[in-house]
Every structure is written in C-alpha cells, then in structure tokens.
Design a protein around this motif. Structure first.
Motif, PDB file in Angstrom:
ATOM      1  N   ALA A 281      22.879  40.085  23.361  1.00 53.68           N
ATOM      2  CA  ALA A 281      23.495  38.772  23.228  1.00 53.68           C
ATOM      3  C   ALA A 281      22.446  37.690  23.003  1.00 53.68           C
ATOM      4  CB  ALA A 281      24.309  38.454  24.477  1.00 53.68           C
ATOM      5  N   THR A 282      22.790  36.719  22.164  1.00 51.89           N
ATOM      6  CA  THR A 282      21.908  35.569  21.931  1.00 51.89           C
ATOM      7  C   THR A 282      22.168  34.450  22.933  1.00 51.89           C
ATOM      8  OG1 THR A 282      23.492  34.728  20.306  1.00 51.89           O
ATOM      9  CG2 THR A 282      21.670  36.074  19.482  1.00 51.89           C
ATOM     10  N   ILE A 283      23.347  34.466  23.559  1.00 50.53           N
ATOM     11  CA  ILE A 283      23.653  33.564  24.672  1.00 50.53           C
ATOM     12  C   ILE A 283      24.332  34.403  25.747  1.00 50.53           C
ATOM     13  CG2 ILE A 283      23.859  31.441  23.328  1.00 50.53           C
ATOM     14  CD1 ILE A 283      26.867  31.807  23.309  1.00 50.53           C
ATOM     15  N   PRO A 284      24.271  33.984  27.017  1.00 51.14           N
ATOM     16  CA  PRO A 284      24.890  34.787  28.071  1.00 51.14           C
ATOM     17  C   PRO A 284      26.380  34.994  27.834  1.00 51.14           C
ATOM     18  CG  PRO A 284      23.437  33.129  29.016  1.00 51.14           C
ATOM     19  CD  PRO A 284      23.547  32.815  27.556  1.00 51.14           C
ATOM     20  N   ILE A 285      26.852  36.207  28.084  1.00 50.51           N
ATOM     21  CA  ILE A 285      28.274  36.516  28.034  1.00 50.51           C
ATOM     22  C   ILE A 285      28.660  37.120  29.379  1.00 50.51           C
ATOM     23  CG2 ILE A 285      27.810  38.732  26.871  1.00 50.51           C
ATOM     24  CD1 ILE A 285      30.610  38.429  25.564  1.00 50.51           C
ATOM     25  N   ILE A 286      29.716  36.569  29.973  1.00 49.69           N
ATOM     26  CA  ILE A 286      30.162  37.023  31.282  1.00 49.69           C
ATOM     27  C   ILE A 286      31.354  37.951  31.069  1.00 49.69           C
ATOM     28  CG2 ILE A 286      30.719  36.327  33.632  1.00 49.69           C
ATOM     29  CD1 ILE A 286      28.101  35.110  32.308  1.00 49.69           C
ATOM     30  N   SER A 287      31.224  39.178  31.484  1.00 46.67           N
ATOM     31  CA  SER A 287      32.230  40.201  31.231  1.00 46.67           C
ATOM     32  C   SER A 287      33.434  40.041  32.156  1.00 46.67           C
ATOM     33  CB  SER A 287      31.611  41.587  31.437  1.00 46.67           C
ATOM     34  OG  SER A 287      32.605  42.583  31.520  1.00 46.67           O
ATOM     35  N   THR A 288      34.644  40.150  31.589  1.00 44.36           N
ATOM     36  CA  THR A 288      35.832  40.177  32.437  1.00 44.36           C
ATOM     37  C   THR A 288      36.235  41.613  32.761  1.00 44.36           C
ATOM     38  OG1 THR A 288      37.151  39.851  30.421  1.00 44.36           O
ATOM     39  CG2 THR A 288      36.796  37.942  31.824  1.00 44.36           C
ATOM     40  N   VAL A 289      35.440  42.583  32.324  1.00 46.18           N
ATOM     41  CA  VAL A 289      35.615  43.965  32.767  1.00 46.18           C
ATOM     42  C   VAL A 289      34.864  44.179  34.079  1.00 46.18           C
ATOM     43  CG1 VAL A 289      35.132  46.393  32.250  1.00 46.18           C
ATOM     44  CG2 VAL A 289      36.012  44.883  30.464  1.00 46.18           C
TER      45      VAL A 289
ATOM     46  N   ARG B 154      37.442  50.489  28.329  1.00 44.12           N
ATOM     47  CA  ARG B 154      37.674  49.874  29.647  1.00 44.12           C
ATOM     48  C   ARG B 154      38.362  48.523  29.495  1.00 44.12           C
ATOM     49  NH1 ARG B 154      32.239  49.422  32.820  1.00 44.12           N
ATOM     50  NH2 ARG B 154      33.712  48.857  34.482  1.00 44.12           N
ATOM     51  N   ASN B 155      38.010  47.794  28.469  1.00 44.59           N
ATOM     52  CA  ASN B 155      38.619  46.481  28.226  1.00 44.59           C
ATOM     53  C   ASN B 155      40.130  46.591  28.076  1.00 44.59           C
ATOM     54  OD1 ASN B 155      39.716  44.655  25.832  1.00 44.59           O
ATOM     55  ND2 ASN B 155      38.170  43.439  26.897  1.00 44.59           N
ATOM     56  N   LEU B 156      40.609  47.667  27.473  1.00 40.70           N
ATOM     57  CA  LEU B 156      42.044  47.866  27.280  1.00 40.70           C
ATOM     58  C   LEU B 156      42.724  48.399  28.535  1.00 40.70           C
ATOM     59  CD1 LEU B 156      44.599  48.057  25.492  1.00 40.70           C
ATOM     60  CD2 LEU B 156      43.778  50.307  24.736  1.00 40.70           C
ATOM     61  N   ARG B 157      42.041  49.228  29.288  1.00 40.97           N
ATOM     62  CA  ARG B 157      42.681  49.955  30.391  1.00 40.97           C
ATOM     63  C   ARG B 157      42.484  49.306  31.761  1.00 40.97           C
ATOM     64  NH1 ARG B 157      45.082  51.369  33.975  1.00 40.97           N
ATOM     65  NH2 ARG B 157      45.685  53.475  34.649  1.00 40.97           N
TER      66      ARG B 157
ATOM     67  N   GLY C 241      33.177  41.341  35.689  1.00 40.89           N
ATOM     68  CA  GLY C 241      33.110  40.089  36.439  1.00 40.89           C
ATOM     69  C   GLY C 241      31.703  39.560  36.584  1.00 40.89           C
ATOM     70  N   MET C 242      30.755  40.113  35.819  1.00 38.88           N
ATOM     71  CA  MET C 242      29.353  39.727  35.933  1.00 38.88           C
ATOM     72  C   MET C 242      28.754  39.494  34.552  1.00 38.88           C
ATOM     73  SD  MET C 242      28.244  42.511  38.841  1.00 38.88           S
ATOM     74  CE  MET C 242      26.568  41.867  38.962  1.00 38.88           C
ATOM     75  N   ALA C 243      27.555  38.947  34.525  1.00 39.17           N
ATOM     76  CA  ALA C 243      26.867  38.686  33.258  1.00 39.17           C
ATOM     77  C   ALA C 243      26.474  39.999  32.589  1.00 39.17           C
ATOM     78  CB  ALA C 243      25.634  37.832  33.497  1.00 39.17           C
ATOM     79  N   SER C 244      26.488  39.990  31.259  1.00 42.00           N
ATOM     80  CA  SER C 244      26.101  41.161  30.477  1.00 42.00           C
ATOM     81  C   SER C 244      25.091  40.727  29.421  1.00 42.00           C
ATOM     82  CB  SER C 244      27.338  41.767  29.798  1.00 42.00           C
ATOM     83  OG  SER C 244      26.967  42.722  28.830  1.00 42.00           O
TER      84      SER C 244
ATOM     85  N   VAL D 249      32.822  33.449  27.959  1.00 41.96           N
ATOM     86  CA  VAL D 249      33.600  34.452  28.683  1.00 41.96           C
ATOM     87  C   VAL D 249      34.906  34.623  27.928  1.00 41.96           C
ATOM     88  CG1 VAL D 249      34.540  32.705  30.243  1.00 41.96           C
ATOM     89  CG2 VAL D 249      34.631  35.111  30.895  1.00 41.96           C
ATOM     90  N   GLY D 250      35.349  35.864  27.774  1.00 42.18           N
ATOM     91  CA  GLY D 250      36.590  36.135  27.060  1.00 42.18           C
ATOM     92  C   GLY D 250      37.600  36.813  27.953  1.00 42.18           C
ATOM     93  N   HIS D 251      38.873  36.431  27.796  1.00 43.80           N
ATOM     94  CA  HIS D 251      39.952  36.969  28.626  1.00 43.80           C
ATOM     95  C   HIS D 251      40.658  38.100  27.886  1.00 43.80           C
ATOM     96  CE1 HIS D 251      43.849  37.112  30.664  1.00 43.80           C
ATOM     97  NE2 HIS D 251      43.320  36.428  31.663  1.00 43.80           N
ATOM     98  N   SER D 252      40.547  39.322  28.401  1.00 45.89           N
ATOM     99  CA  SER D 252      41.160  40.495  27.775  1.00 45.89           C
ATOM    100  C   SER D 252      40.641  40.636  26.338  1.00 45.89           C
ATOM    101  CB  SER D 252      42.689  40.395  27.828  1.00 45.89           C
ATOM    102  OG  SER D 252      43.294  41.601  27.416  1.00 45.89           O
ATOM    103  N   MET D 253      41.533  40.583  25.331  1.00 45.18           N
ATOM    104  CA  MET D 253      41.048  40.728  23.972  1.00 45.18           C
ATOM    105  C   MET D 253      40.281  39.510  23.484  1.00 45.18           C
ATOM    106  SD  MET D 253      41.383  43.723  23.155  1.00 45.18           S
ATOM    107  CE  MET D 253      40.790  43.601  21.486  1.00 45.18           C
TER     108      MET D 253
END
Length: 253
Positions: free
Chosen positions: A168-176, A193-196, A178-181, A39-43
């Motif tokens: 994705a090769t492993i699960p990534i949880i979006s902070t845009v 959307r990630n920026l705004r 709030g769910m898995a992508s 999971v990544g926070h903002s950038m």
C-alpha cells in the motif's frame, strides 16, 4: 432513463458503488484532499485497496465481477437483519444456529448485522420484537458473510487465483482483521475471507481513532455509516469529526 430498477440488481449496485467511490476519491484528490488512510466496508474494501495502490484497476474490477457472477446463484435464498445489540449479545442470540446464521457485520459497539437462512432469521426477529430490541431487515436478497457463501468459495478462489496485490502507498485498515494492513496480505485468500467472514468495521474505526486519526469522510452516494462512526467515537469517549460526501436527493455540488 431506465428508472431505478437497474440499481435493484446486486451486480449493478456493487459496480456502481465502486465507480462512485473511486470517482469521489479522484475528485477529492484533484482538489488537494489526500487521504491519510482508507478503510472499506465489505466490498468497499475493493475500492479502498485500489485507492491505496494495493490493487490494479484490472484486479479490483475482476474481484467485483467474479464475485457478482457467483452471487447470482444464491440470490433469493438469504436475508440480512440489522439489530441493536453488541457483538457479544449477537453471538448469544444466534447460539446453536451457527450453521444457518452468522454475524455478518459489526458496524459499531451497538449495531450488528446477522445474515443467513430466512426462516432462522425470522425467528430471531420475532424474539427481538418480544424483547423490544431494535431490528430492521436490510433490503438485500442474498446473505453475504454467512454459511450460504461457503458453496461459492471454491469457484471464487479459482477465479481470483492470479491476483497480484502490492504494498500500500497509504495505510489501509482492514475490516476483515480490524487492523492496519500493508496491502500485501490482500491476496486471493483475503478476498475469500472478505466475502465469508464478518465485517469488523467497528474495530477498524476504533483502530483509526486510537492511532490519532480524527477526521472521517464517508465516500459514498449516501452516508449510511456516518451514525455508526459517531457511535463508535462516543463509546470510545474520544472527539472526532465525521463528514459525508454525497447525500441522496440533494444537489451533488
């Protein structure tokens, strides 16, 4: 050798963070520590998407580069304010000022960040002080995730029009969201959307823990989000382990 002034530049900070994050993941992996999800926070989502195989290195650096080039045009025009309120309380606090200020980040159930016009934020800060509510200015000179980003979006959309996200090769949880992508949605519009839009880190943490992820490792030069993760676990009333990687002013090894 140039001291710390270099790191006070926004574009330098974000490129350095990306390099440290992907470097730390490579180090962990060389030791056999493989993430079950990221999971990544903002950038930080750029590094997370690269680690998860969604973005090529070229696309990841392109997102950072073009975003940083555009942000130079709004430096010094905005501020960000961390407040000790829930997301709903924060919405009530800025009611009527949405054209000037936005909710930028939801770090935990009781940790929110506002972003936008300095004058409007200073009035909010004064009101919070009168109420005895925690608030702290964040050391940045631009207002990401706020209305001040709107002017940048057309040029950013044009610059990132050729992105080619992969599954994705492993699960990534979006902070845009709030769910898995699965990663394929992380196209040009996603990074707009990630920026705004707000960083829904608290939602992403909750999703992970409710899906039986119990050990969290913060990949960063200093674990500023560690308390937020612990706070989210506390409010969920679920156990979990939260670990740092590097800490500032301590030996890296």
């Amino acid at each position: 050798d140039g001291g710390e002034a270099w790191f006070e530049q926004t574009d330098s900070i974000q490129m350095a963070l990306f390099a440290i994050q992907v470097g730390l993941v490579a180090l962990w992996r060389s030791w056999g520590v493989e993430p079950d999800a990221v999971v990544g926070h903002s950038m930080g989502e750029v590094a997370a998407a690269y680690v998860a195989g969604v973005l090529s290195l070229e696309d990841a650096v392109s997102i950072l580069y073009h975003r940083n080039q555009l942000i130079r045009g709004v430096l010094g025009k905005g501020k960000m304010l961390a407040i000790g309120l829930t997301l709903e309380q924060a919405r009530e606090t800025l009611a009527g000022q949405e054209a000037l200020v936005s909710i930028a980040i939801s770090n935990s159930p009781k940790s929110t960040v506002l972003s936008g016009d300095p004058g409007a934020l200073e009035k909010i800060a004064a009101s919070l002080k009168d109420q005895g509510t925690f608030h702290r200015w964040i050391n940045v000179d631009f207002a990401s995730h706020s209305p001040q980003m709107d002017v940048l979006l057309p040029d950013l959309r044009k610059a990132l029009r050729n992105l080619s996200p992969r599954k994705a090769t492993i699960p990534i949880i979006s902070t845009v969201t709030g769910m898995a992508s699965d990663g394929t949605e992380m196209d040009t519009e996603y990074w707009i959307r990630n920026l705004r839009e707000p960083v829904l880190f608290a939602d992403a943490t909750r999703w992970l823990r409710e899906h039986d992820y119990e050990v969290f490792v913060e990949i960063s030069p200093h674990p500023v989000l560690l308390p937020s993760i612990e706070d989210s676990l506390y409010h969920l009333n679920l156990p979990g382990t939260v670990l740092p990687s590097l800490r500032r002013n301590t030996d890296e090894q």
